[in-house]
Design an enzyme around this catalytic site. Structure first.
Site, short mmCIF file in Angstrom:
data_model
loop_
_atom_site.label_atom_id
_atom_site.label_comp_id
_atom_site.label_asym_id
_atom_site.label_seq_id
_atom_site.Cartn_x
_atom_site.Cartn_y
_atom_site.Cartn_z
N CYS A 225 13.71 26.14 98.04
CA CYS A 225 12.98 25.33 97.08
C CYS A 225 13.49 23.89 97.06
O CYS A 225 14.11 23.44 96.08
CB CYS A 225 13.08 25.94 95.69
SG CYS A 225 12.29 27.55 95.69
N PRO B 295 37.81 17.61 120.47
CA PRO B 295 36.36 17.74 120.31
C PRO B 295 35.97 19.02 119.61
O PRO B 295 36.69 20.02 119.68
CB PRO B 295 35.87 17.77 121.75
CG PRO B 295 37.00 18.38 122.51
CD PRO B 295 38.26 17.92 121.83
N TYR C 6 28.19 23.05 113.97
CA TYR C 6 27.89 22.70 112.58
C TYR C 6 26.60 23.37 112.08
O TYR C 6 25.83 22.78 111.35
CB TYR C 6 27.82 21.18 112.40
CG TYR C 6 29.09 20.50 112.89
CD1 TYR C 6 30.25 20.60 112.14
CD2 TYR C 6 29.13 19.82 114.10
CE1 TYR C 6 31.44 20.01 112.60
CE2 TYR C 6 30.31 19.24 114.56
CZ TYR C 6 31.46 19.34 113.81
OH TYR C 6 32.61 18.78 114.25
N1 LLP Z 1 38.64 15.60 114.61
C1 LLP Z 1 38.47 15.33 113.31
C2 LLP Z 1 39.57 14.78 112.54
C3 LLP Z 1 37.22 15.57 112.71
O1 LLP Z 1 37.05 15.28 111.44
C4 LLP Z 1 36.17 16.11 113.48
C5 LLP Z 1 34.87 16.37 112.88
C6 LLP Z 1 36.41 16.39 114.84
C7 LLP Z 1 37.65 16.12 115.36
C8 LLP Z 1 35.35 16.98 115.72
O2 LLP Z 1 34.26 16.14 115.86
P1 LLP Z 1 33.11 16.51 116.94
O3 LLP Z 1 33.74 16.46 118.31
O4 LLP Z 1 32.59 17.84 116.61
O5 LLP Z 1 32.06 15.47 116.76
N2 LLP Z 1 28.67 18.08 110.43
C9 LLP Z 1 28.46 16.93 111.29
C10 LLP Z 1 29.71 16.57 112.05
C11 LLP Z 1 30.89 16.35 111.14
C12 LLP Z 1 32.17 16.24 111.88
C13 LLP Z 1 33.33 16.35 111.00
N3 LLP Z 1 34.56 16.09 111.66
C14 LLP Z 1 27.29 17.20 112.23
O6 LLP Z 1 26.71 18.29 112.16
O7 LLP Z 1 26.88 16.33 112.99
#
Ligand code: LLP
Length: 866
Positions: free
Chosen positions: A818, A749, A847
């Site tokens: 802008c 996570p 993020y």
């Molecule tokens: N594992 C892999 C292979 C990933 O690509 C990601 C996130 C994670 C784990 C962790 O995911 P999480 O538990 O944080 O959901 N910028 C976007 C989220 C993009 C996630 C990219 N990969 C946002 O702000 O919602």
């Protein structure tokens, strides 16, 4: 012979049970179906099981149907769909594949059918029908193998569709209707053949014998049609929630279960937005007087919602509040004379010409405004501009979109009006385009701009209960709240950390803004929560979410490894944890990056054939993890879904064999399987599904030690949304783990650990009034926090300087960049904002800073910790 067998069930009643996509997508789910069917059968009933396609398959088949002229894409999709059913066949441990092969060969043939080039509707219908034909075939084999003799029924032999007046060709093939009345002869004929049957939802045939589709939600409708045909004792729709609620429980956890509804009210609630039951399925059961129930597959002990003919003799009450998004309004101003005769006839004729059905209407002397509901209409820009052009002959047209229609439902709505004053006050600051009270006295609908509707339903629901317009205490109608049934321990009631440390944050803000502030105690607490789960063996933190050094240190100290996607991330991570706790999971990286990661001893994940095809020597003698694409993505927004052919991540299932051969050739050991299907997921069933699919795939390898089911653990963005239920997650992972004790379970996570630990502080530079809008412009925007612009993400915003003062002004909170998209939050009710006020943007720990940029050469917010 026991009495059940010896007295053939000549007069036994029929029970129709229907299961949707997620309920048929894993082996444990099929065991549940088996149990439910067996229970009814043991009670002396004949059982008809109606199933949907495996989850995600209908979307893929739709993509095939839409890929006219693109044979390569159709064939690629066909391969994916094939592989998914192949994997399911393996997971179910089935042996005889003749029938499955028959349908898979139909799929292959349809993908290259000449009719595809012209996208013929009859061909599209045949393509779409395959999902249910395949799932019911797998189901028939599995249930029979479990000792429940089950016969496969071709739904098309019994459901005969008939064109509706004015129905266009698209509707005839892809949104067909089946007139049904009890057919005693059919019930008797089936009774001779067996006692348990399985059939396909979603399809029928037409009078020419061709396959036709019942439209979205069609499996519910199929169950209702069969219920009516067989004059069943009951139709049960088994889904993932206990029934219909007084509001969408995903946004209103206090929503009450509706234990008892009459057909008309249920119809109204389903039509106006509740997704749990498709509106079309009520008419057939009502006409045949067959009761229908909605039940929760995971909680069969709950009675759910019972829908029948009798009207509860309770006092009038609002039963539910629902919303429909994406509504288009057409406002038509007559250009002829005042009260011109025939004006309505002239305009409505044009809607009919374009096959558009009108939902709501409001009229004045010279204007009539109507709404088009996208679930009933094929509303796209082509249709709209053609309609507008035709209408322009008789009136001045204005299209207002997107709008949201909010509806209050309850029998006797007119008598309830006096009690609604306090509820309607909530529309105070919003622009209301249309109000409509239905002529059947069952609903009151108010249409507002979609952007302004955020948060409206929870507010209205609370006001309805407070004013007792919704008599939640009446046991004849209302059951427990959703939060009592599902989220008792998980609902977050504690004040957020930033409120308890307001003074400190005001001081930090006085020193410098914009700035991110992280609360390390919150990070530690979230890390401990995850570590307390028993099923996962190893945790890796995805540091792309937040790579601030102190934050990383806290997480590493809790025993987490670090999941990295670039050399830069590896550099920081390697300073904090030993190499065996490093994962390197890049995407389309260059060869030297893999070589360097291997050299430092990190575990490398591959998700393509290319590295082994071209740089096999780099990996020789190493162990790797393989990331696969399970065919569908999940998550809070399209842009964060990382599964399916449209996403660049993961090895497609049909290339696994080739990957294995390449690995063998280069002496590379595949010791783990990985999938991460997206971000911001709140439904724990998701990881259960990923886990069981990967574990089933692992049987094809010889040395798999670890199954990495990715991250994606969501954090609800609004205070009244339910938290991720970690206990339920642990329980369902433990259940699968029992079936596959040989594998280690890994998770990675990001967001869950840091989202709530971070806030963004920004200062008000200027305020502006323009038309009906009031803007508060702060000293940073999408250059610091891009999530609202990129994903329409919702972050709570408070005026920290004036916290607690009456929030009576509606603001658009914008930055100085802008771009029109430089909005941090729209329609936020705040105390009046003045220059110099400190605003706090919550849940910005994940993020936020990691996605910041220097756009416009404005330095993004710095970071500090408390
Ligand atoms: N594992 C892999 C292979 C990933 O690509 C990601 C996130 C994670 C784990 C962790 O995911 P999480 O538990 O944080 O959901 N910028 C976007 C989220 C993009 C996630 C990219 N990969 C946002 O702000 O919602």
């Amino acid at each position: 012979m026991n009495s059940l067998d010896s007295a053939p069930r000549a007069h036994a009643g029929w029970i129709v049970i229907k299961f949707g996509g997620t309920s048929v997508s894993t082996r444990p789910r099929w065991d549940t179906i088996c149990r439910i069917a067996r229970d009814w059968h043991a009670q002396g009933k004949r059982v008809l099981i109606v199933v949907s396609a495996l989850s995600g398959i209908t979307d893929k088949l739709k993509a095939v149907a839409e890929a006219a002229g693109d044979r390569v894409r159709r064939e690629a999709l066909q391969v994916e769909i094939h592989a998914r059913h192949e994997a399911m066949f393996t997971e179910l441990g089935l042996a005889d594949r003749a029938t499955l092969d028959y349908w898979l060969s139909r799929l292959a043939a349809l993908a290259v059918d000449a009719r595809a080039e012209t996208s013929q509707l009859a061909w599209q219908a045949e393509v779409l029908a395959l999902g249910e034909q395949l799932s019911s075939t797998l189901g028939q084999a599995y249930l029979s193998a479990q000792g429940l003799a089950t016969r496969w029924l071709d739904a098309r032999e019994h459901l005969l569709a008939q064109a509706l007046p004015n129905q266009n060709a698209w509707g005839c093939y892809l949104s067909a209707s089946v007139p049904t009345a009890p057919d005693a002869a059919l019930a008797a004929a089936l009774a001779k053949q067996g006692e348990v049957f399985i059939t396909q939802g979603f399809m029928a045939r037409n009078t020419a014998g061709e396959t036709v589709i019942l439209g979205r939600g069609g499996s519910d409708t199929s169950a209702a049609y069969f219920g009516a045909l067989l004059k069943a004792e009951k139709v049960e729709i088994w889904t993932d929630v206990a029934g219909m609620f007084s509001a969408n429980p995903r946004i209103v956890p206090a929503a009450r279960l509706l234990s008892r509804l009459d057909y008309e009210e249920a119809q109204e609630i389903a039509t106006t937005g509740a997704k749990v039951l498709h509106p079309r399925c009520l008419n057939p059961v009502r006409e045949a007087s067959v009761p229908l129930a909605v039940r929760d597959t995971n909680r069969p002990e709950l009675a759910g919602t019972e829908i029948g003919a009798s009207v509860a003799a309770a006092a009038p009450s609002v039963k539910a509040v629902s919303e429909r998004r994406g509504i288009t309004l057409i406002s038509m101003e007559s250009i002829g004379m005042w009260q011109q005769v025939g004006f309505l006839a002239d305009v409505f004729e044009r809607f009919k010409r374009h096959g558009l059905s009108i939902d709501l209407i409001s009229s004045a002397e010279t204007n009539v405004t109507v709404s088009l509901d996208p679930s009933e209409n094929l509303v796209n820009s082509d249709v709209l501009s053609a309609l507008a052009a035709d209408l322009a002959e008789v009136c001045r047209v204005k299209v207002i979109a997107p709008c949201t229609a909010v509806t209050l439902v309850g029998r006797g709505m007119r008598s309830l009006l006096p009690r609604l004053a306090g509820v309607l006050a909530e529309f105070d600051l919003l622009r209301v385009h249309l109000v409509s009270q239905s002529s059947n006295n069952l609903n009151l609908t108010i249409v507002v701009d979609e952007a302004a509707a955020t948060g409206l339903v929870p507010t209205l629901h609370a006001a309805l209960i407070k004013t007792e317009a919704l008599r939640a205490e009446d046991p004849a109608v209302f059951g427990p709240a959703w939060s009592e049934l599902y989220a008792a321990a998980t609902h977050n009631t504690e004040p957020p950390w930033w409120l308890t440390r307001r003074e400190e944050l005001l001081e930090l803000g006085a020193q410098a803004t914009p700035r991110y502030v992280y609360d390390l105690a919150t990070v530690r607490e979230r890390a401990r929560r995850l570590r307390a789960l028993s099923a996962p063996d190893r945790w890796f933190y995805a540091l792309k979410a937040n790579s601030q050094r102190d934050v990383l240190q806290v997480i590493a100290a809790q025993g987490f490894g670090l999941e990295c996607v670039s050399p830069g991330e590896l550099d920081i991570a390697a300073e904090l944890v030993p190499a065996e706790r490093l994962l390197f999971t890049p995407n389309f990286a260059a060869q030297p990056e893999y070589a360097a990661a291997l050299a430092r001893g990190a575990r490398v994940t591959l998700d393509n054939l290319h590295p082994l095809q071209h740089w096999g020597e780099t990996f020789r003698g190493h162990e790797v993890i393989l990331r696969v694409d399970l065919g569908a993505g999940r998550g809070h927004h399209d842009k964060v879904r990382t599964g399916g052919a449209g996403s660049k991540f993961g090895l497609s299932l049909d290339q696994i064999e080739e990957f294995r051969q390449l690995a063998r050739r280069h002496d590379v050991a595949v010791i783990g399987l990985h999938a991460h299907l997206g971000s911001g997921i709140l439904d724990v069933g998701h990881w259960r599904e990923v886990y069981s699919q990967l574990a089933a795939l692992a049987q094809r390898f010889t040395r798999i030690e670890a199954i990495n089911i990715g991250g994606g653990l969501g954090v609800p963005s609004r205070a009244d949304e339910a938290q991720l239920d970690l206990d339920a997650l642990d329980a369902c992972l433990a259940e699968i783990k029992q079936a596959y004790p040989q594998f280690q379970l890994w998770m990675e996570p990001g967001r869950y650990l840091v989202a709530e630990a971070g806030v963004l502080l920004a200062r008000v530079n200027q305020v502006k009034r323009k038309g009906e809008y009031c803007y508060a412009g702060v000293d940073t925007g999408m250059n610091s926090l891009i999530r609202p612009a990129l994903y329409d993400a919702w972050h709570e915003i408070v005026n920290l300087s004036r916290y607690g003062e009456p929030a009576d002004t509606l603001y658009q909170i914008v930055g100085p960049i802008c771009e029109s998209g430089d909005v941090l939050g729209s329609n936020r009710r705040l105390p009046e904002c003045r220059e110099g006020d400190l605003l706090l943007i919550a849940q910005a720990g994940a993020y936020g800073a990691t996605m910041a940029s220097q756009y416009n050469l404005r330095i993004p917010a710095g970071e500090s910790v408390v």
